[in-house]
Design an enzyme around this catalytic site. Structure first.
Site, PDB file in Angstrom:
ATOM      1  N   LEU A 184       0.753  -1.230   0.296  1.00  0.00           N
ATOM      2  CA  LEU A 184       0.025   0.015   0.042  1.00  0.00           C
ATOM      3  C   LEU A 184       0.828   1.352   0.085  1.00  0.00           C
ATOM      4  O   LEU A 184       0.145   2.399   0.262  1.00  0.00           O
ATOM      5  CB  LEU A 184      -0.917   0.070   0.955  1.00  0.00           C
ATOM      6  N   ASP A 185       2.061   1.204  -0.267  1.00  0.00           N
ATOM      7  CA  ASP A 185       2.990   2.353  -0.128  1.00  0.00           C
ATOM      8  C   ASP A 185       4.198   2.195  -0.989  1.00  0.00           C
ATOM      9  O   ASP A 185       5.288   2.329  -0.653  1.00  0.00           O
ATOM     10  CB  ASP A 185       3.320   2.908   1.200  1.00  0.00           C
ATOM     11  N   VAL A 186       4.045   1.582  -2.174  1.00  0.00           N
ATOM     12  CA  VAL A 186       5.074   1.259  -3.094  1.00  0.00           C
ATOM     13  C   VAL A 186       5.532   2.428  -3.919  1.00  0.00           C
ATOM     14  O   VAL A 186       4.649   3.187  -4.132  1.00  0.00           O
ATOM     15  CB  VAL A 186       4.907   0.255  -4.127  1.00  0.00           C
TER      16      VAL A 186
END
Length: 197
Positions: A29-31
């Site tokens: 969820l935070d690539v």
């Protein structure tokens, strides 16, 4: 371009592991570039799992969120607008695609300081170049092999940033596409959140 390609495929394999091969499915969820560490050989390591969600494989692969998560410029559309689809591992695929476009393009995905307004949103600008079969002239392209690697990463990235999550490939498919010949890759349709030129 060889080094950029090595980094891109390494990140893809790391995400494939999180989504499919470890005991629990993990959606990062935070690539984004800041969450990828490189060792002395430029081997990427995915870091910062502060926003990650995990689920058992037997359950549906959608993720429940009470609010949007991620970093502007890399957040999948469905994370912000739920009517576009469910948040799942395909949300990481979108972020991966945006990040690889930045790697190839050598700049942030939105740049208000460019000379031409059609170049502000980098994915739109690159899509126009690929669609019209223009040569991709980015930093690090020194020969035909580099051009082929860049074109391959761009086409795969455009599959990854499709607006509809069901149209995006899995990370397993991303790895397969990156390992294939560029001639067998089809250019995907323009994501409908792009402005028409």
């Amino acid at each position: 371009m060889q080094t950029f390609f090595k980094i891109a495929i390494g990140i893809a394999r790391g995400l494939e592991y999180l989504h499919r091969l470890c005991a629990m499915e993990i959606v990062h969820l935070d690539v984004k570039p800041h969450n990828v560490l490189l060792d002395e050989d430029f081997t990427p390591k995915i870091s910062d799992f502060g926003l990650a969600k995990s689920s058992l494989r037997e359950h549906n692969s959608t993720v429940t969120l009470s609010c949007g998560r991620g970093t502007i410029g890399y957040i999948a559309p469905e994370v912000v607008c739920r009517y576009l689809g469910s948040v799942s591992h395909k949300s990481d695929v979108y972020s991966y695609g945006m990040m690889v476009l930045e790697i190839v393009g050598g700049r942030r995905n939105v740049d208000n300081e460019v000379d031409n307004s059609s170049q502000i949103y980098m994915p739109h600008w690159i899509y126009n170049q690929i669609e019209t079969n223009q040569d991709v002239n980015f930093l690090g392209i020194g020969n035909d092999e580099d051009e082929e690697l860049a074109r391959k990463m761009i086409i795969v990235s455009f599959w990854c940033i499709q607006t509809d999550p069901s149209s995006r490939p899995t990370m397993t498919r991303v790895v397969e596409m990156l390992e294939s010949k560029v001639e067998v890759l089809q250019i995907p349709p323009r994501p409908y959140l792009f402005s028409a030129d």
